[in-house]
Design an enzyme around this catalytic site. Structure first.
Site, PDB file in Angstrom:
ATOM      1  CE1 TYR A 142       1.120 -11.085   0.684  1.00 58.56           C
ATOM      2  CE2 TYR A 142       2.089  -8.918   0.339  1.00 58.56           C
ATOM      3  CZ  TYR A 142       0.981  -9.747   0.365  1.00 58.56           C
ATOM      4  OH  TYR A 142      -0.254  -9.227   0.064  1.00 58.56           O
ATOM      5  CE  LYS A 197       0.018  -9.143   3.991  1.00 62.78           C
ATOM      6  NZ  LYS A 197       0.429  -7.728   3.900  1.00 62.78           N
ATOM      7  CB  THR A 211      -0.941   0.000   1.217  1.00 59.39           C
ATOM      8  OG1 THR A 211      -1.646  -1.242   1.252  1.00 59.39           O
ATOM      9  CG2 THR A 211      -1.943   1.134   1.164  1.00 59.39           C
TER      10      THR A 211
END
Length: 304
Positions: free
Chosen positions: A137, A162, A50
Site C-alpha cells: 500500500y 495499491k 476500514t
C-alpha cells in the site's frame, strides 16, 4: 494461495464491530462478512484500514482474521492488513498466516520519514518472513519511485501495488515501468478513500481494481456503479458520481476519520450493531448521520 492469483471485481473491506464494552464482537463480524460475501465481491480485506487495523492488538487481530476466513468459507480470497515497525509487522503477518489468510495488504511503516530505498528494505524484510502474497500500500509516508517500484515488484511474493496518494502522473510512470520491467503477473489498485470518485481516472492509466468502502453498507450501490463502469454506461456512471458519491465525499471530508466512522454508522443503520469506532477516531454527529441516510437513499434510487 498461489502467487499467480489475479483478483477481480469489487474489493470488500469489512468494518471491525465492537460491543458496548469496546471489545470485538466476533459473531457480528462473522455476520457482516457473510452478508458481504453473499453479494459477490472479488476478495475480502479483513482488519485493514476500514477495519481499524491501527486500533487492534495482536490477539484481537488474529482472531478477527480467523473469523473472516471462516465466514468467507473459501468463496473468495481473504487478505489481512499488516503494518508498523518491521518487528511488529512480521508478528501480524505470522498471525495472519495462522488465521488462514490468503494474503497480506502491507500498510505503511509507522510515523517515520524515509527514502524510497528504505521502503524497499522494509517490504523486502517483511516479504522474507512469509510465503503469503503481498499487496503493498503506497500511502502517507510510503512513497515509491518508478525505480524502487520495479524492485518491490520483483520480490517473489509481492503481487500488487495499491495507491493511496492520488498522484496520477507518478502512478502512470510506476505502472508503465513495472509492466515493462517485471515479468510476472502483477496488479495495481486504486486505494484512495471513496475510490469510485477517481476510478475513471485510474482506469485510464491502466488501474482497473479498487477498494470500495461503500460495499460495506450498500453493496448494491457499489456493484451498480462497478457494472456501469464495466459496461461503459457513462450516463449512469455520472449520475452515481453526482447524486451519490460526490455528496458522500463532501460529507466524509467534514471530519478527519469519517472515511471509517461514516461507514460504520451506515452499517449500523442497516440493522447490524457494529458499535462505534475506537480512538483516535470519533463517531459521526447525529446531523451527519441524517445527511448520510439521505445520500444512501439517493444512491439506491439510482438502481431502479
Amino acid at each position: 494461495m498461489s502467487l499467480v492469483m489475479q483478483l477481480d471485481g469489487v474489493l470488500f473491506f469489512p468494518v471491525t464491530p465492537f460491543d458496548s464494552e469496546g471489545n470485538i464482537a466476533y459473531d457480528v463480524l462473522a455476520e457482516h462478512v457473510k452478508h458481504g460475501v453473499s453479494a459477490g465481491p472479488g476478495a475480502v480485506f479483513a482488519a485493514c484500514g476500514t477495519g481499524e487495523f491501527h486500533a487492534l492488538e495482536l490477539g484481537e487481530f488474529e482472531r478477527a482474521v480467523a473469523v473472516a476466513v471462516e465466514a468467507t468459507a473459501g468463496k473468495v480470497p481473504v487478505f489481512a492488513g499488516a503494518g508498523g515497525s518491521v518487528a511488529a509487522t512480521k508478528q501480524f503477518v505470522q498471525a495472519a498466516e495462522r488465521a488462514g489468510a490468503n494474503g497480506i495488504l502491507l500498510l505503511p511503516p509507522y510515523l517515520v520519514s524515509n527514502p524510497a530505498a528504505g521502503l524497499l528494505r522494509y517490504v523486502a524484510e517483511v516479504a522474507g518472513a512469509t510465503e503469503l502474497p503481498i499487496i503493498v500500500y503506497q500511502r502517507n509516508n510510503a512513497r515509491f519511485t518508478p525505480e524502487t517500484a520495479i524492485e518491490v515488484a520483483r520480490i517473489p511474493n509481492v503481487v500488487g501495488l495499491k495507491d493511496g496518494l492520488g498522484d496520477l502522473d507518478q502512478m502512470q510512470r510506476i505502472v508503465l515501468s513495472v509492466r515493462a520491467n517485471v515479468d510476472k503477473p502483477f496488479q495495481f489498485f486504486n486505494g484512495l478513500p471513496t475510490a469510485e470518485m477517481t476510478q475513471l481516472a485510474y482506469r485510464a492509466i491502466g488501474v482497473e481494481l479498487y477498494s470500495s468502502a461503500v460495499f460495506c453498507f450498500a453493496p448494491e450501490i457499489s456493484l451498480g456503479f462497478y457494472n456501469a463502469v464495466q459496461s461503459g454506461d457513462t450516463e449512469l456512471v455520472n449520475r452515481f458520481l453526482f447524486e451519490f458519491y460526490k455528496p458522500l465525499v463532501e460529507l466524509r471530508d467534514k471530519v478527519p476519520g469519517y472515511a471509517v466512522s461514516l461507514v460504520k454508522a451506515a452499517v449500523r443503520a442497516n440493522g447490524l450493531e457494529v458499535g462505534g469506532v475506537r480512538p483516535p477516531l470519533i463517531d459521526p454527529l447525529d446531523e451527519h448521520v441524517a445527511a448520510l441516510d439521505k445520500i444512501i437513499a439517493a444512491g439506491k434510487a439510482l438502481l431502479s
